[in-house]
Motif scaffolding. Structure first.
Motif, PDB file in Angstrom:
ATOM      1  N   VAL A  73      13.314  71.466 107.307  1.00 31.59           N
ATOM      2  CA  VAL A  73      11.706  71.753 107.617  1.00 31.59           C
ATOM      3  C   VAL A  73      11.072  71.997 106.227  1.00 31.59           C
ATOM      4  O   VAL A  73      10.020  71.418 106.056  1.00 31.59           O
ATOM      5  CB  VAL A  73      11.354  72.961 108.701  1.00 31.59           C
ATOM      6  CG1 VAL A  73       9.853  73.360 108.613  1.00 31.59           C
ATOM      7  CG2 VAL A  73      11.861  72.462 110.013  1.00 31.59           C
ATOM      8  N   LYS A  74      11.732  72.842 105.493  1.00 31.12           N
ATOM      9  CA  LYS A  74      10.970  72.991 104.104  1.00 31.12           C
ATOM     10  C   LYS A  74      10.727  71.800 103.193  1.00 31.12           C
ATOM     11  O   LYS A  74       9.736  71.513 102.848  1.00 31.12           O
ATOM     12  CB  LYS A  74      12.006  74.013 103.226  1.00 31.12           C
ATOM     13  CG  LYS A  74      11.493  74.247 101.827  1.00 31.12           C
ATOM     14  CD  LYS A  74      12.392  75.493 101.194  1.00 31.12           C
ATOM     15  CE  LYS A  74      11.717  75.820  99.828  1.00 31.12           C
ATOM     16  NZ  LYS A  74      12.644  76.638  98.938  1.00 31.12           N
ATOM     17  N   MET A  75      11.819  70.725 103.426  1.00 31.94           N
ATOM     18  CA  MET A  75      11.665  69.546 102.607  1.00 31.94           C
ATOM     19  C   MET A  75      10.639  68.792 103.273  1.00 31.94           C
ATOM     20  O   MET A  75       9.659  68.035 102.396  1.00 31.94           O
ATOM     21  CB  MET A  75      13.016  68.971 102.726  1.00 31.94           C
ATOM     22  CG  MET A  75      13.265  67.640 101.948  1.00 31.94           C
ATOM     23  SD  MET A  75      14.763  66.809 102.101  1.00 31.94           S
ATOM     24  CE  MET A  75      15.622  68.079 101.518  1.00 31.94           C
ATOM     25  N   ILE A  76      10.480  68.576 104.492  1.00 29.08           N
ATOM     26  CA  ILE A  76       9.411  67.970 105.374  1.00 29.08           C
ATOM     27  C   ILE A  76       8.177  68.676 104.825  1.00 29.08           C
ATOM     28  O   ILE A  76       6.992  68.036 104.522  1.00 29.08           O
ATOM     29  CB  ILE A  76       9.608  67.830 106.600  1.00 29.08           C
ATOM     30  CG1 ILE A  76      10.637  67.016 107.140  1.00 29.08           C
ATOM     31  CG2 ILE A  76       8.025  67.329 107.373  1.00 29.08           C
ATOM     32  CD1 ILE A  76      11.030  66.968 108.533  1.00 29.08           C
ATOM     33  N   ALA A  77       7.853  70.061 105.091  1.00 28.25           N
ATOM     34  CA  ALA A  77       6.851  70.825 104.683  1.00 28.25           C
ATOM     35  C   ALA A  77       6.269  70.316 103.345  1.00 28.25           C
ATOM     36  O   ALA A  77       5.061  70.108 102.888  1.00 28.25           O
ATOM     37  CB  ALA A  77       6.779  72.212 104.786  1.00 28.25           C
ATOM     38  N   SER A  78       7.241  70.251 102.246  1.00 32.29           N
ATOM     39  CA  SER A  78       6.861  69.869 100.732  1.00 32.29           C
ATOM     40  C   SER A  78       6.199  68.551 100.407  1.00 32.29           C
ATOM     41  O   SER A  78       5.509  68.344  99.598  1.00 32.29           O
ATOM     42  CB  SER A  78       8.106  70.293 100.026  1.00 32.29           C
ATOM     43  OG  SER A  78       9.139  69.538 100.131  1.00 32.29           O
ATOM     44  N   ASP A  79       6.719  67.704 101.306  1.00 32.11           N
ATOM     45  CA  ASP A  79       6.194  66.117 101.400  1.00 32.11           C
ATOM     46  C   ASP A  79       4.862  66.393 101.582  1.00 32.11           C
ATOM     47  O   ASP A  79       3.835  65.528 101.249  1.00 32.11           O
ATOM     48  CB  ASP A  79       6.781  65.426 102.415  1.00 32.11           C
ATOM     49  CG  ASP A  79       8.401  65.106 101.777  1.00 32.11           C
ATOM     50  OD1 ASP A  79       8.551  65.227 100.731  1.00 32.11           O
ATOM     51  OD2 ASP A  79       9.226  64.661 102.790  1.00 32.11           O
ATOM     52  N   PHE A  80       4.228  67.404 102.528  1.00 29.03           N
ATOM     53  CA  PHE A  80       2.625  67.414 102.976  1.00 29.03           C
ATOM     54  C   PHE A  80       2.080  68.548 102.224  1.00 29.03           C
ATOM     55  O   PHE A  80       0.939  68.933 102.711  1.00 29.03           O
ATOM     56  CB  PHE A  80       2.578  67.541 104.263  1.00 29.03           C
ATOM     57  CG  PHE A  80       3.124  66.342 104.873  1.00 29.03           C
ATOM     58  CD1 PHE A  80       2.281  65.176 105.428  1.00 29.03           C
ATOM     59  CD2 PHE A  80       4.318  65.903 105.517  1.00 29.03           C
ATOM     60  CE1 PHE A  80       2.605  64.178 106.117  1.00 29.03           C
ATOM     61  CE2 PHE A  80       4.890  64.977 106.215  1.00 29.03           C
ATOM     62  CZ  PHE A  80       3.888  64.011 106.509  1.00 29.03           C
ATOM     63  N   GLY A  81       2.569  69.004 101.143  1.00 30.64           N
ATOM     64  CA  GLY A  81       1.857  69.954 100.379  1.00 30.64           C
ATOM     65  C   GLY A  81       2.113  71.345 100.702  1.00 30.64           C
ATOM     66  O   GLY A  81       1.429  72.229  99.974  1.00 30.64           O
ATOM     67  N   GLY A  82       3.032  71.697 101.564  1.00 34.60           N
ATOM     68  CA  GLY A  82       3.321  73.172 101.850  1.00 34.60           C
ATOM     69  C   GLY A  82       4.475  73.606 101.006  1.00 34.60           C
ATOM     70  O   GLY A  82       5.619  73.521 101.415  1.00 34.60           O
ATOM     71  N   THR A  83       4.008  73.928  99.843  1.00 40.99           N
ATOM     72  CA  THR A  83       5.041  74.512  98.726  1.00 40.99           C
ATOM     73  C   THR A  83       5.455  75.751  98.718  1.00 40.99           C
ATOM     74  O   THR A  83       6.565  76.103  98.375  1.00 40.99           O
ATOM     75  CB  THR A  83       4.294  73.911  97.325  1.00 40.99           C
ATOM     76  OG1 THR A  83       3.122  74.989  97.289  1.00 40.99           O
ATOM     77  CG2 THR A  83       4.186  72.511  97.129  1.00 40.99           C
ATOM     78  N   ASP A  84       4.534  76.576  99.288  1.00 39.13           N
ATOM     79  CA  ASP A  84       4.693  78.113  99.392  1.00 39.13           C
ATOM     80  C   ASP A  84       5.535  78.523 100.748  1.00 39.13           C
ATOM     81  O   ASP A  84       4.938  79.095 101.649  1.00 39.13           O
ATOM     82  CB  ASP A  84       3.508  78.774  98.997  1.00 39.13           C
ATOM     83  CG  ASP A  84       3.635  80.498  99.026  1.00 39.13           C
ATOM     84  OD1 ASP A  84       5.054  80.817  98.912  1.00 39.13           O
ATOM     85  OD2 ASP A  84       2.763  81.190  99.236  1.00 39.13           O
ATOM     86  N   PHE A  85       6.947  78.111 100.918  1.00 42.54           N
ATOM     87  CA  PHE A  85       7.420  78.126 102.041  1.00 42.54           C
ATOM     88  C   PHE A  85       8.411  79.388 101.979  1.00 42.54           C
ATOM     89  O   PHE A  85       9.436  79.432 101.171  1.00 42.54           O
ATOM     90  CB  PHE A  85       8.425  77.022 102.075  1.00 42.54           C
ATOM     91  CG  PHE A  85       9.095  76.896 103.503  1.00 42.54           C
ATOM     92  CD1 PHE A  85       8.515  76.234 104.578  1.00 42.54           C
ATOM     93  CD2 PHE A  85      10.382  77.224 103.838  1.00 42.54           C
ATOM     94  CE1 PHE A  85       9.108  76.128 105.863  1.00 42.54           C
ATOM     95  CE2 PHE A  85      10.958  77.175 105.018  1.00 42.54           C
ATOM     96  CZ  PHE A  85      10.382  76.520 106.000  1.00 42.54           C
TER      97      PHE A  85
END
Length: 466
Positions: free
Chosen positions: A299-311
């Motif tokens: 999920v962290k990897m997918i989130a980072s693809d959409f700008g969700g960097t502060d996981f």
């Protein structure tokens, strides 16, 4: 010919008969108690019953139903009043049947993963009872609702993306019909092809077909490991597209909740948190230690693809509990943004592939309407809520909120969705039922209602107009 229930001109005789049956301490005409039983948690105005009764068994409910029939009185089932579409309002007066005293956990079958409870048991009470056995009941609508109320409204909540809704988790029911007859539906077997599925007919019937007094539920083992995570995003579209990618990837996330920037601001203030004021996803992962780590990393990897960097994620129970309590308090946090106002919460649900389109269009609609309306949702299954914070005494605000609600539902239906994913119809969404299902389907629903409750005494004015 049966006579349809209408508001009683003089309920004195009925109240006397109920008092003779249950005693003074379980029959009330106290104005404060009547008022409390005439409204739910939403902006809908109070419609008080004539009398409130507090039965403690299925047989007592059956006797109340027989007396109500004899006096042609409406009957409205009541749990704890946390519904949101006017479900418990006594539109024609009558008898409010408060089931909160029926709070016994009848039996737990750990080997078969099922439990039987009375309707007044709350979800927190049930899970506290199950915890030492390593079991839990996952349906979590936020409020500490009764199991009977959750069954009647076909509730779901934050865990639905992993565990389903009440529809999938109710195995059987005990129901008292309008004339006092008691029926049992379903059973302990995990599947059956014997006759009509009466259980699912009553699940979601909102008290219009019978009074549910006992429920048999599926249970689940408490996961070996649980972790929660929070990730902010630059835009709401990127947050929602993250959800779509996660679901389409088949990652078995237990919870995925979206809070827009308005809701995050409200949550930070109300629950004393310090998350970024941005569109945010709350996650929860269930499974083995290795499985939870694998899910979180994916999920962290997918989130980072959409700008969700502060996981940020945590396995500590106290941090998880604080996070989800803040999410459950989102409704009250929203109202707190405007002291003295009321919340008009509404929900729709769309196919997951149209979720981003629907939410982005809804955000634009809110901005154009000038409403204060935070968005929060169980977006893992395409369901989201807007909570319009309004002054009900202001006609212009009411009109704007009504117009927005109509556009929201029309948008969801055009995208292949539904006018309500979990709130139900009550009397707040009656206008949309035919719009969604069509006249013929609604007429069939009416015929079912008339065949089971020919006098229209069970929660009249809900789901259908009289």
């Amino acid at each position: 010919m049966a006579q349809e229930a209408r508001r009683l001109a003089d309920p004195t005789a009925l109240i006397a008969a109920l008092t003779a049956l249950l005693g003074d301490n379980r029959v009330s005409t106290n104005p404060g108690i009547l008022d409390r039983h005439g409204h739910d948690e939403s902006y809908h105005p109070t419609h008080a019953p004539d009398v409130v009764v507090f039965p403690q068994s299925t047989e007592e409910v059956a006797q109340v139903m027989r007396l109500a029939r004899r006096h042609a009185a409406p009957v409205i089932p009541f749990g704890v009043g946390t519904s949101l579409e006017g479900h418990v309002a006594a539109l024609q007066g009558g008898v409010s049947v408060d089931l909160s005293g029926m709070n016994q956990i009848i039996e737990v079958n750990g080997d078969d993963l099922d439990v039987q409870v009375q309707a007044g048991v709350t979800r927190k009470q049930l899970n506290a009872h199950l915890r030492d056995a390593g079991l839990f009941f996952p349906i979590d609508p936020g409020a500490d609702a009764t199991i009977g109320g959750m069954t009647s409204t076909r509730a779901s909540g934050t865990n639905a993306v992993r565990y389903g809704t009440m529809r999938e988790n109710v195995l059987g029911l005990t129901v008292v019909l309008a004339d006092g007859r008691v029926i049992k539906t379903g059973g302990r077997a995990r599947k059956s092809a014997a006759g009509y599925d009466l259980t699912r007919l009553f699940v979601g019937s909102e008290g219009t077909l019978g009074v549910i007094t006992e429920i048999r539920l599926r249970l689940y083992g408490i996961p070996e490991a649980i972790a929660a995570a929070v990730a902010p995003f630059p835009t709401i579209g990127e947050a929602v597209n993250t959800v779509i990618r996660i679901i389409q990837s088949g990652i078995p996330v237990a919870r995925i909740e979206l809070l827009d920037e308005v809701q995050m601001d409200a949550v930070n203030r109300y629950s004393q948190l310090d998350y970024p004021v941005a569109p945010t996803l709350f996650f929860e992962f269930h499974g083995s230690e290795a499985g939870v780590t694998e899910q979180s990393d994916a999920v962290k990897m997918i989130a980072s693809d959409f700008g969700g960097t502060d996981f940020r994620w945590s396995t500590r129970a106290e941090e998880r509990n604080k996070l989800w309590q803040a999410r459950h308090d989102a409704y009250y946090a929203g109202i707190n943004l405007r002291p003295g106002a009321k919340g008009w919460p509404t929900d729709v649900c769309v196919p997951i592939s149209r979720l981003a389109d629907c939410i982005v269009a809804t955000k634009a609609d809110i901005a154009a309407s000038g409403l204060l309306a935070p968005i929060v949702g169980h977006v893992g299954d395409g369901n989201f809520h807007t909570n319009m914070i309004i002054d009900p005494a202001n006609p212009a605000e009411l009109a704007a909120a009504e117009a927005f609600n109509q556009r929201l539902v029309a948008r969801a239906l055009e995208m292949g969705g539904t006018c309500t994913g979990e709130h139900g119809i009550g009397y707040g969404k009656i206008a949309f039922l035919e719009q969604e299902h069509g006249a013929e389907a609604v007429q069939l629903m009416r015929l079912l209602k008339q065949s089971i409750d020919p006098d229209n005494r069970l929660n009249p004015g809900k789901i259908f107009r009289n």
